[in-house]
Enzyme design. Structure first.
Site, PDB file in Angstrom:
ATOM      1  N   ALA A  62       0.845  -1.201   0.000  1.00 57.17           N
ATOM      2  CA  ALA A  62       0.000   0.000   0.000  1.00 57.17           C
ATOM      3  C   ALA A  62       0.871   1.238   0.000  1.00 57.17           C
ATOM      4  O   ALA A  62       2.035   1.195   0.397  1.00 57.17           O
ATOM      5  CB  ALA A  62      -0.895   0.029   1.242  1.00 57.17           C
ATOM      6  N   THR A 117      -6.828  -0.965   8.138  1.00 54.75           N
ATOM      7  CA  THR A 117      -6.458  -0.017   9.186  1.00 54.75           C
ATOM      8  C   THR A 117      -7.695   0.462   9.944  1.00 54.75           C
ATOM      9  O   THR A 117      -8.798   0.506   9.371  1.00 54.75           O
ATOM     10  CB  THR A 117      -5.745   1.198   8.547  1.00 54.75           C
ATOM     11  N   ASP A 118      -7.493   0.867  11.193  1.00 54.97           N
ATOM     12  CA  ASP A 118      -8.614   1.438  11.957  1.00 54.97           C
ATOM     13  C   ASP A 118      -9.042   2.793  11.388  1.00 54.97           C
ATOM     14  O   ASP A 118     -10.120   3.294  11.725  1.00 54.97           O
ATOM     15  CB  ASP A 118      -8.254   1.566  13.448  1.00 54.97           C
ATOM     16  N   GLU A 119      -8.206   3.376  10.514  1.00 50.86           N
ATOM     17  CA  GLU A 119      -8.538   4.706   9.985  1.00 50.86           C
ATOM     18  C   GLU A 119      -9.767   4.674   9.077  1.00 50.86           C
ATOM     19  O   GLU A 119     -10.353   5.712   8.783  1.00 50.86           O
ATOM     20  CB  GLU A 119      -7.319   5.313   9.280  1.00 50.86           C
ATOM     21  N   TYR A 132      -5.955   8.632   2.068  1.00 51.06           N
ATOM     22  CA  TYR A 132      -5.394   7.318   2.432  1.00 51.06           C
ATOM     23  C   TYR A 132      -6.488   6.400   2.972  1.00 51.06           C
ATOM     24  O   TYR A 132      -6.691   5.289   2.481  1.00 51.06           O
ATOM     25  CB  TYR A 132      -4.276   7.487   3.473  1.00 51.06           C
ATOM     26  N   SER A 133      -7.219   6.885   3.988  1.00 53.24           N
ATOM     27  CA  SER A 133      -8.200   5.978   4.609  1.00 53.24           C
ATOM     28  C   SER A 133      -9.363   5.700   3.663  1.00 53.24           C
ATOM     29  O   SER A 133      -9.944   4.607   3.694  1.00 53.24           O
ATOM     30  CB  SER A 133      -8.678   6.527   5.959  1.00 53.24           C
ATOM     31  N   LYS A 189      -8.166   2.861   1.525  1.00 55.80           N
ATOM     32  CA  LYS A 189      -8.164   1.586   2.264  1.00 55.80           C
ATOM     33  C   LYS A 189      -9.602   1.072   2.449  1.00 55.80           C
ATOM     34  O   LYS A 189      -9.860  -0.122   2.359  1.00 55.80           O
ATOM     35  CB  LYS A 189      -7.477   1.750   3.622  1.00 55.80           C
ATOM     36  N   PRO A 207       8.692  18.207  14.906  1.00 54.85           N
ATOM     37  CA  PRO A 207       7.503  18.932  14.429  1.00 54.85           C
ATOM     38  C   PRO A 207       6.197  18.281  14.878  1.00 54.85           C
ATOM     39  O   PRO A 207       5.792  17.249  14.349  1.00 54.85           O
ATOM     40  CB  PRO A 207       7.647  18.862  12.906  1.00 54.85           C
TER      41      PRO A 207
HETATM   42  P1  NAD Z   1       4.997   0.748   4.254  1.00 58.09           P
HETATM   43  O1  NAD Z   1       4.731   2.005   3.516  1.00 58.09           O
HETATM   44  O2  NAD Z   1       6.136   0.698   5.214  1.00 58.09           O
HETATM   45  O3  NAD Z   1       5.191  -0.452   3.236  1.00 58.09           O
HETATM   46  C1  NAD Z   1       4.409  -0.621   2.084  1.00 58.09           C
HETATM   47  C2  NAD Z   1       5.146  -1.557   1.150  1.00 58.09           C
HETATM   48  O4  NAD Z   1       4.333  -1.740  -0.011  1.00 58.09           O
HETATM   49  C3  NAD Z   1       6.494  -1.012   0.663  1.00 58.09           C
HETATM   50  O5  NAD Z   1       7.479  -2.013   0.777  1.00 58.09           O
HETATM   51  C4  NAD Z   1       6.241  -0.640  -0.779  1.00 58.09           C
HETATM   52  O6  NAD Z   1       7.394  -0.778  -1.607  1.00 58.09           O
HETATM   53  C5  NAD Z   1       5.165  -1.651  -1.161  1.00 58.09           C
HETATM   54  N1  NAD Z   1       4.335  -1.191  -2.291  1.00 58.09           N
HETATM   55  C6  NAD Z   1       3.766   0.042  -2.450  1.00 58.09           C
HETATM   56  N2  NAD Z   1       3.105   0.084  -3.615  1.00 58.09           N
HETATM   57  C7  NAD Z   1       3.237  -1.145  -4.183  1.00 58.09           C
HETATM   58  C8  NAD Z   1       2.753  -1.706  -5.393  1.00 58.09           C
HETATM   59  N3  NAD Z   1       2.002  -1.014  -6.250  1.00 58.09           N
HETATM   60  N4  NAD Z   1       3.084  -2.997  -5.667  1.00 58.09           N
HETATM   61  C9  NAD Z   1       3.848  -3.716  -4.807  1.00 58.09           C
HETATM   62  N5  NAD Z   1       4.346  -3.216  -3.669  1.00 58.09           N
HETATM   63  C10 NAD Z   1       4.024  -1.942  -3.356  1.00 58.09           C
HETATM   64  O7  NAD Z   1       3.622   0.407   4.988  1.00 58.09           O
HETATM   65  P2  NAD Z   1       3.368  -0.352   6.363  1.00 58.09           P
HETATM   66  O8  NAD Z   1       3.343   0.648   7.448  1.00 58.09           O
HETATM   67  O9  NAD Z   1       4.264  -1.522   6.439  1.00 58.09           O
HETATM   68  O10 NAD Z   1       1.873  -0.825   6.132  1.00 58.09           O
HETATM   69  C11 NAD Z   1       1.599  -2.112   5.573  1.00 58.09           C
HETATM   70  C12 NAD Z   1       0.086  -2.277   5.488  1.00 58.09           C
HETATM   71  O11 NAD Z   1      -0.477  -2.160   6.797  1.00 58.09           O
HETATM   72  C13 NAD Z   1      -0.602  -1.209   4.639  1.00 58.09           C
HETATM   73  O12 NAD Z   1      -1.606  -1.841   3.889  1.00 58.09           O
HETATM   74  C14 NAD Z   1      -1.198  -0.255   5.655  1.00 58.09           C
HETATM   75  O13 NAD Z   1      -2.357   0.353   5.148  1.00 58.09           O
HETATM   76  C15 NAD Z   1      -1.508  -1.183   6.802  1.00 58.09           C
HETATM   77  N6  NAD Z   1      -1.490  -0.586   8.148  1.00 58.09           N
HETATM   78  C16 NAD Z   1      -0.403   0.143   8.573  1.00 58.09           C
HETATM   79  C17 NAD Z   1      -0.392   0.664   9.865  1.00 58.09           C
HETATM   80  C18 NAD Z   1       0.796   1.436  10.392  1.00 58.09           C
HETATM   81  O14 NAD Z   1       0.744   1.952  11.508  1.00 58.09           O
HETATM   82  N7  NAD Z   1       1.902   1.526   9.668  1.00 58.09           N
HETATM   83  C19 NAD Z   1      -1.478   0.455  10.721  1.00 58.09           C
HETATM   84  C20 NAD Z   1      -2.573  -0.301  10.249  1.00 58.09           C
HETATM   85  C21 NAD Z   1      -2.558  -0.818   8.970  1.00 58.09           C
HETATM   86  P1  TYD Z   2       1.463   9.110  11.517  1.00 59.46           P
HETATM   87  O1  TYD Z   2       2.634   8.364  12.055  1.00 59.46           O
HETATM   88  O2  TYD Z   2       1.602   9.817  10.219  1.00 59.46           O
HETATM   89  O3  TYD Z   2       0.241   8.087  11.504  1.00 59.46           O
HETATM   90  P2  TYD Z   2      -1.334   8.349  11.204  1.00 59.46           P
HETATM   91  O4  TYD Z   2      -1.512   9.687  10.613  1.00 59.46           O
HETATM   92  O5  TYD Z   2      -1.653   7.260  10.234  1.00 59.46           O
HETATM   93  O6  TYD Z   2      -2.017   8.191  12.520  1.00 59.46           O
HETATM   94  O7  TYD Z   2       1.024  10.190  12.605  1.00 59.46           O
HETATM   95  C1  TYD Z   2       0.725   9.811  13.936  1.00 59.46           C
HETATM   96  C2  TYD Z   2       0.262  11.065  14.660  1.00 59.46           C
HETATM   97  O8  TYD Z   2       1.363  11.968  14.766  1.00 59.46           O
HETATM   98  C3  TYD Z   2      -0.825  11.833  13.921  1.00 59.46           C
HETATM   99  O9  TYD Z   2      -1.722  12.399  14.882  1.00 59.46           O
HETATM  100  C4  TYD Z   2      -0.084  12.941  13.207  1.00 59.46           C
HETATM  101  C5  TYD Z   2       1.076  13.225  14.152  1.00 59.46           C
HETATM  102  N1  TYD Z   2       2.321  13.716  13.520  1.00 59.46           N
HETATM  103  C6  TYD Z   2       2.948  14.868  14.006  1.00 59.46           C
HETATM  104  O10 TYD Z   2       2.460  15.519  14.941  1.00 59.46           O
HETATM  105  N2  TYD Z   2       4.106  15.267  13.411  1.00 59.46           N
HETATM  106  C7  TYD Z   2       4.671  14.582  12.373  1.00 59.46           C
HETATM  107  O11 TYD Z   2       5.717  15.008  11.857  1.00 59.46           O
HETATM  108  C8  TYD Z   2       4.018  13.399  11.891  1.00 59.46           C
HETATM  109  C9  TYD Z   2       4.594  12.612  10.740  1.00 59.46           C
HETATM  110  C10 TYD Z   2       2.855  12.987  12.501  1.00 59.46           C
END
Ligand code: NAD
Ligand code: TYD
Length: 337
Positions: A84, A126-128, A151-152, A155, A206
């Site tokens: 994603a 995601t919960d978003e 984004y959300s 998803k 920030p």
């Molecule tokens: P990330 O951005 O670290 O990793 C995403 C990966 O997907 C990368 O390796 C990227 O190269 C690959 N990718 C992107 N576009 C692609 C495409 N078109 N084809 C093949 N590969 C592709 O993301 P993450 O934080 O590891 O999140 C993974 C999943 O979990 C996502 O679906 C995200 O929505 C979900 N998620 C993330 C969080 C969080 O806190 N990070 C929380 C809940 C759900």
């Molecule tokens: P983030 O890690 O981008 O996750 P998400 O937006 O998916 O929850 O952000 C987590 C929280 O931190 C969100 O409330 C936005 C805030 N944030 C900052 O205050 N400063 C920053 O530079 C970033 C990247 C996020």
């Protein structure tokens, strides 16, 4: 032997998942498909890139032909879709690629899964998708979908496509909806690694708006264990919320990081708020807890400490991922701060 196609396995959560499965399940073959965008990194696969039960393939999930070839070649039984575009801020400035990967890419995988009669499709959501909460309450699986960011919204669209493929074509699926993850190998555009990286470099931290937005943090390893549980034991067509009951304001998290690395709170800098910034997320995980017996194990104090230690011990990884386009991204987002 379980043959699993993992997409996005070179990203943060995907790479942690692949590492965990290879360590815990020696009878699994993992085919790891990743486009290697800015967020995907082969360094995240250190220690198992050449493992005989792990095959890495650089490809886009929108390439249905390659996906189908891989399913045939490796006799894939299940697909877990992590791939994603995952960063809310980027979805605000450039939403289109979020639709291409998160929506059209998921559709491409669903068509392949349907046509190749895949046994189970797990969509990592995601919960978003539930939107935001006020001061009280938690998201349950019944909470109406109400995404606020591009984004959300992307998803949510993917989740609805997965559901529709279950309903219309009989695809066996699960959807997992997890809260904010932290841990090793997270790209430093997300809040926790960004703040750790800035603190280590004596740069301002920030904080958006008043810093009182709340996120419900879960260690990535707990999330990955939950995904494995869902893969193996999840009931057909069920959605599972995953969380750790660790609600923190952003300010609390940032102060914890500064204290842990011995840097002054004066590095905290309040910056312009993110447009449409969701105020609070909190997850009710009682369904996965009671039905599948999963519960998060890591408490936040331990988890954040080990995470900070990991970044301290992996400064080369941080330096590598923040070279190149990262500086340009940072400049656009935060100016010269
Ligand atoms: P990330 O951005 O670290 O990793 C995403 C990966 O997907 C990368 O390796 C990227 O190269 C690959 N990718 C992107 N576009 C692609 C495409 N078109 N084809 C093949 N590969 C592709 O993301 P993450 O934080 O590891 O999140 C993974 C999943 O979990 C996502 O679906 C995200 O929505 C979900 N998620 C993330 C969080 C969080 O806190 N990070 C929380 C809940 C759900
Ligand atoms: P983030 O890690 O981008 O996750 P998400 O937006 O998916 O929850 O952000 C987590 C929280 O931190 C969100 O409330 C936005 C805030 N944030 C900052 O205050 N400063 C920053 O530079 C970033 C990247 C996020």
């Amino acid at each position: 032997m379980r043959n699993i196609l993992v997409t996005g396995g070179a990203g943060f959560i995907g790479s942690n998942f692949v590492r965990l499965v290879l360590a815990q399940q020696p009878d699994c073959l993992i085919v790891n498909v990743d486009k290697l965008t800015y967020a995907g990194n082969l360094e995240n696969l250190e220690g198992f890139l050449d493992n005989p039960t792990h095959v890495f393939v650089k490809a886009d999930i929108n390439d249905g032909k390659i996906i189908e070839q891989l399913i045939d070649k490796y006799k894939i039984e299940t697909i877990i879709n992590f791939a994603a575009e995952s960063h809310v801020d980027r979805s605000i400035s450039e939403p289109k690629v979020f639709i291409e990967t998160n929506v059209t890419g998921t559709l491409t995988l669903l068509e392949a899964a349907r046509d190749k009669k895949i046994q189970k499709f797990v969509q990592i959501s995601t919960d978003e998708v539930y939107g935001e909460l006020g001061e009280t309450g938690k998201f349950t699986e019944q909470t109406p979908l109400s995404p606020n960011s591009p984004y959300s919204a992307s998803k949510t669209s993917a989740d609805l496509l997965v559901r529709a493929f279950g309903h219309t074509f009989g695809l066996n699926y699960n959807i997992t909806r997890c809260s904010n993850n932290y841990g090793p190998y997270q790209f430093p555009e997300k809040m926790i690694p960004l703040m750790i990286n800035n603190a280590l470099n004596d740069k301002p931290l920030p904080v958006y708006g008043d810093g009182l937005n709340v996120r419900d943090w879960i260690h990535v390893e707990d999330h990955c264990q939950a995904i494995w549980k869902v893969l193996v034991e999840g009931k057909p067509s069920e959605i599972y919320n995953i969380g750790s009951s660790n609600e923190k304001t952003n300010l609390e998290v940032v102060k914890t990081i500064l204290d842990a690395v011995g840097k002054p709170h004066s590095l905290i800098t309040f910056v312009k708020d993110r447009p449409g910034h969701d105020r609070r997320y909190a997850i009710d995980s009682s369904k996965i807890n009671s039905q599948l017996g999963w519960k998060a194990k890591t408490n936040f104090a331990q988890g954040i400490k080990s995470t900070i230690d990991w970044y301290l011990q992996n400064k080369k990884w941080l330096a590598n991922v923040t070279s190149g386009n990262y500086q340009q991204y940072y400049q656009q987002m935060y100016g010269n701060r």
